[in-house]
Design a protein around this motif. Sequence first.
Motif, PDB file in Angstrom:
ATOM      1  N   GLU A  53      65.898 -73.867  86.754  1.00  0.00           N
ATOM      2  CA  GLU A  53      67.179 -74.491  86.426  1.00  0.00           C
ATOM      3  C   GLU A  53      68.025 -74.678  87.675  1.00  0.00           C
ATOM      4  O   GLU A  53      67.947 -73.887  88.613  1.00  0.00           O
ATOM      5  N   GLY A  54      68.829 -75.694  87.646  1.00  0.00           N
ATOM      6  CA  GLY A  54      69.718 -75.952  88.770  1.00  0.00           C
ATOM      7  C   GLY A  54      68.942 -76.376  89.992  1.00  0.00           C
ATOM      8  O   GLY A  54      67.959 -77.089  89.902  1.00  0.00           O
ATOM      9  N   GLY A  55      69.341 -75.917  91.118  1.00  0.00           N
ATOM     10  CA  GLY A  55      68.730 -76.369  92.355  1.00  0.00           C
ATOM     11  C   GLY A  55      67.705 -75.444  92.945  1.00  0.00           C
ATOM     12  O   GLY A  55      67.364 -75.571  94.110  1.00  0.00           O
ATOM     13  N   LEU A  56      67.191 -74.481  92.181  1.00  0.00           N
ATOM     14  CA  LEU A  56      66.309 -73.469  92.757  1.00  0.00           C
ATOM     15  C   LEU A  56      64.825 -73.783  92.622  1.00  0.00           C
ATOM     16  O   LEU A  56      64.377 -74.332  91.620  1.00  0.00           O
ATOM     17  N   MET A  57      64.079 -73.382  93.654  1.00  0.00           N
ATOM     18  CA  MET A  57      62.616 -73.450  93.646  1.00  0.00           C
ATOM     19  C   MET A  57      62.136 -72.148  94.281  1.00  0.00           C
ATOM     20  O   MET A  57      62.596 -71.779  95.359  1.00  0.00           O
ATOM     21  N   SER A  58      61.235 -71.441  93.601  1.00  0.00           N
ATOM     22  CA  SER A  58      60.731 -70.176  94.146  1.00  0.00           C
ATOM     23  C   SER A  58      59.245 -70.284  94.434  1.00  0.00           C
ATOM     24  O   SER A  58      58.507 -70.952  93.718  1.00  0.00           O
ATOM     25  N   CYS A  59      58.833 -69.590  95.491  1.00  0.00           N
ATOM     26  CA  CYS A  59      57.445 -69.640  95.962  1.00  0.00           C
ATOM     27  C   CYS A  59      56.957 -68.212  96.193  1.00  0.00           C
ATOM     28  O   CYS A  59      57.031 -67.695  97.326  1.00  0.00           O
ATOM     29  N   PRO A  60      56.467 -67.548  95.139  1.00  0.00           N
ATOM     30  CA  PRO A  60      56.069 -66.139  95.266  1.00  0.00           C
ATOM     31  C   PRO A  60      54.960 -65.882  96.276  1.00  0.00           C
ATOM     32  O   PRO A  60      54.948 -64.843  96.921  1.00  0.00           O
TER      33      PRO A  60
END
Length: 149
Positions: free
Chosen positions: A53-60
């Motif tokens: 949601e929103g502007g986030l991108m996660s890369c574990p």
Amino acid sequence: YKIAVMKSRLSTVMTNVKAIKNSAEMYYLINGRYLSDDINELDIEIAACTKSEGGLMSCPDTNTSYNYNGNAPSNPSQRYEVIGYWPAYLPTSDGNKFWQIAYTMVLDKAQSGNGKRYCSANPLNYNETAEKVCRSMGGKPAGTYNWEL
């Protein structure tokens, strides 16, 4: 040695931030405006990363995260920017955010700071090596823990 390793990891963040920025600039060229805090609408995919949601991108897999900030209608003074965090931008139990180094690119048509780039060491999770990495990138001081590149 630690500085060289951190700079190497940060170089991946910098490459991905530039790719997200380029996608936002392409959106601007097509639509005459930037998106407002919604990375899901940008034509960008980064391997092993998930948009949320929103502007986030996660890369574990790489312990990094990215944030696309567009202007929210309620805050017209907010600048458009893309920020990459290493390690990832994560909330902590005390409400602070965990990351050591952030790399920011301000979008070309932002209200202020157009096209500028910054390296920041997190004052809440201070790490002397992170500060040395930012300093070693050849920028000039832009406030406490921030360097304009």
